[in-house]
Motif scaffolding. Structure first.
Motif, PDB file in Angstrom:
ATOM      1  N   GLU A   4      -7.747 -10.523  -7.592  1.00 25.97           N
ATOM      2  CA  GLU A   4      -7.945  -9.150  -7.122  1.00 25.97           C
ATOM      3  C   GLU A   4      -7.100  -8.916  -5.872  1.00 25.97           C
ATOM      4  OE1 GLU A   4     -11.632  -7.036  -5.161  1.00 25.97           O
ATOM      5  OE2 GLU A   4     -11.698  -6.772  -7.344  1.00 25.97           O
ATOM      6  N   ILE A   5      -6.320  -7.852  -5.902  1.00 24.85           N
ATOM      7  CA  ILE A   5      -5.450  -7.514  -4.774  1.00 24.85           C
ATOM      8  C   ILE A   5      -5.986  -6.252  -4.104  1.00 24.85           C
ATOM      9  CG2 ILE A   5      -3.103  -7.014  -4.021  1.00 24.85           C
ATOM     10  CD1 ILE A   5      -2.084  -8.260  -6.595  1.00 24.85           C
ATOM     11  N   ALA A   6      -6.478  -6.397  -2.886  1.00 26.99           N
ATOM     12  CA  ALA A   6      -6.817  -5.228  -2.069  1.00 26.99           C
ATOM     13  C   ALA A   6      -5.510  -4.655  -1.525  1.00 26.99           C
ATOM     14  CB  ALA A   6      -7.747  -5.631  -0.934  1.00 26.99           C
ATOM     15  N   ILE A   7      -5.417  -3.329  -1.459  1.00 30.21           N
ATOM     16  CA  ILE A   7      -4.146  -2.690  -1.107  1.00 30.21           C
ATOM     17  C   ILE A   7      -4.363  -1.650  -0.013  1.00 30.21           C
ATOM     18  CG2 ILE A   7      -2.134  -1.427  -1.973  1.00 30.21           C
ATOM     19  CD1 ILE A   7      -3.011  -2.315  -4.810  1.00 30.21           C
ATOM     20  N   SER A  50      -7.103   1.826  -4.343  1.00 30.62           N
ATOM     21  CA  SER A  50      -7.997   1.113  -5.257  1.00 30.62           C
ATOM     22  C   SER A  50      -7.493  -0.316  -5.454  1.00 30.62           C
ATOM     23  CB  SER A  50      -8.056   1.823  -6.612  1.00 30.62           C
ATOM     24  OG  SER A  50      -8.584   3.124  -6.465  1.00 30.62           O
ATOM     25  N   PRO A  51      -8.398  -1.298  -5.426  1.00 34.17           N
ATOM     26  CA  PRO A  51      -7.978  -2.691  -5.659  1.00 34.17           C
ATOM     27  C   PRO A  51      -7.346  -2.839  -7.038  1.00 34.17           C
ATOM     28  CG  PRO A  51     -10.221  -2.603  -4.808  1.00 34.17           C
ATOM     29  CD  PRO A  51      -9.843  -1.188  -5.172  1.00 34.17           C
ATOM     30  N   LEU A  52      -6.426  -3.789  -7.139  1.00 37.60           N
ATOM     31  CA  LEU A  52      -5.726  -4.019  -8.400  1.00 37.60           C
ATOM     32  C   LEU A  52      -6.024  -5.428  -8.903  1.00 37.60           C
ATOM     33  CD1 LEU A  52      -3.608  -3.150 -10.542  1.00 37.60           C
ATOM     34  CD2 LEU A  52      -1.871  -4.157  -9.042  1.00 37.60           C
ATOM     35  N   LEU A 130       2.385   1.026  -8.816  1.00 39.69           N
ATOM     36  CA  LEU A 130       2.167   2.170  -7.925  1.00 39.69           C
ATOM     37  C   LEU A 130       3.225   3.254  -8.067  1.00 39.69           C
ATOM     38  CD1 LEU A 130       1.030   0.327  -4.666  1.00 39.69           C
ATOM     39  CD2 LEU A 130      -0.393   1.334  -6.459  1.00 39.69           C
ATOM     40  N   TYR A 131       4.360   2.904  -8.667  1.00 35.28           N
ATOM     41  CA  TYR A 131       5.445   3.870  -8.859  1.00 35.28           C
ATOM     42  C   TYR A 131       5.811   3.850 -10.340  1.00 35.28           C
ATOM     43  CZ  TYR A 131       5.403   3.260  -3.849  1.00 35.28           C
ATOM     44  OH  TYR A 131       4.980   3.182  -2.533  1.00 35.28           O
TER      45      TYR A 131
END
Length: 220
Positions: A4-7, A50-52, A130-131
Motif C-alpha cells: 500500500e502506497i500512501a500518497i 487516495s492510497p494506492l 495519476l496521469y
C-alpha cells in the motif's frame, strides 16, 4: 504480496520571475537563494491523495522495465534482509552474524541500489496511475531526469528518489531537488511543443508492505 502506497502531492507554479531566476543561476549562483525565498509563496502544501495498493509482481515488472540499477530481486533484498534485520532478527544460518539489532545504536546500511531501483519503479507506476494515458518517451540512463513521458497534453519529466528513512526525511530530499527541476522545466518549456511538467516523486520505504510517496509538481 500487496503493497500500500500512501500518497501526498503539492504543486509549484513557476512565475516568469522564478523561471528567470532558475535559468540565471547557472551563471550567478546567488540567484538560487533568491529563487528559494520567492518560491515559498508559489508552492502549495502537501495534500493527501487516495492510497494506492499495488501487487509486488507489478512493481517488480516495472523495476525491470525502468530502473537503471542492475540489482537482483531488490524487493526481496529489503524484505528478507534489511527489514528483518532492522526488527532485530539475525540472518539465516550460513550468513555472517553482524550482530546488528534493532536496539543497536549503529545505523544499518541497506542496499542503496535496491532502494533506488524500488523508488524508480514506484515513480513510474505513480506517473502512469495519476496521469492517465501516459506514454513513455525515453528512459535516460545516468542523467536527469529519470523518465520522460507524455499524456498527449503535457510532457512529463519524472525524477525518482527513495529512502528507508522517515516520511519527513524523503520530503527533505525532494525539497532539495526542487530548484534543479525548476531549472529543467524552465529550459525545456521553450524547447517543447507541449507544456512541460516536472514530477519529483520520493518514496519512503517504511516496511515491506507500506510505502509513503510524496510528489512535487513543477509547472510553468
Amino acid at each position: 504480496m500487496m503493497i500500500e502506497i500512501a500518497i501526498e502531492r503539492r504543486c509549484l507554479q513557476l512565475t516568469d520571475s522564478l523561471s528567470a531566476l532558475a535559468s540565471l543561476a547557472s551563471s550567478r549562483s546567488e540567484t538560487k537563494d533568491q529563487f528559494l525565498r520567492e518560491m515559498a509563496g508559489n508552492i502549495t502544501d502537501y495534500t493527501p491523495l487516495s492510497p494506492l495498493p499495488i501487487d509486488s509482481n507489478t512493481l517488480r515488472t516495472m523495476i525491470t522495465q525502468v530502473s537503471e540499477q542492475i540489482v537482483y530481486r531488490p524487493l526481496e533484498e529489503l524484505r528478507h534482509f534489511y527489514f528483518t534485520y532492522a526488527r532485530g532478527a539475525f540472518l539465516l544460518p550460513g550468513y555472517p552474524r553482524l550482530y546488528y539489532m534493532a536496539t543497536n545504536k549503529q545505523q544499518l546500511s541497506p542496499s542503496k541500489s535496491a532502494i533506488a531501483a524500488i523508488g524508480e519503479g514506484v515513480a513510474a507506476i505513480l506517473t502512469q496511475r495519476l496521469y492517465p494515458g501516459t506514454l513513455r518517451l525515453a528512459r535516460p540512463y545516468h542523467t536527469y531526469p529519470d523518465l520522460v513521458s507524455t499524456d498527449q497534453t503535457f510532457t512529463l519529466m519524472t525524477e525518482a528518489k527513495a529512502t528507508v528513512d522517515s516520511v519527513q526525511g524523503i520530503k527533505q530530499v525532494i525539497q532539495a531537488e526542487v530548484f534543479r527541476m525548476a531549472q529543467h522545466v524552465s529550459a525545456c518549456t521553450t524547447l517543447d511543443v507541449r507544456p512541460v511538467v516536472g514530477l519529483l516523486i520520493g518514496t519512503a520505504l517504511l516496511d515491506e508492505t507500506k510505502y509513503h510517496a510524496v510528489i512535487t509538481e513543477v509547472r510553468k
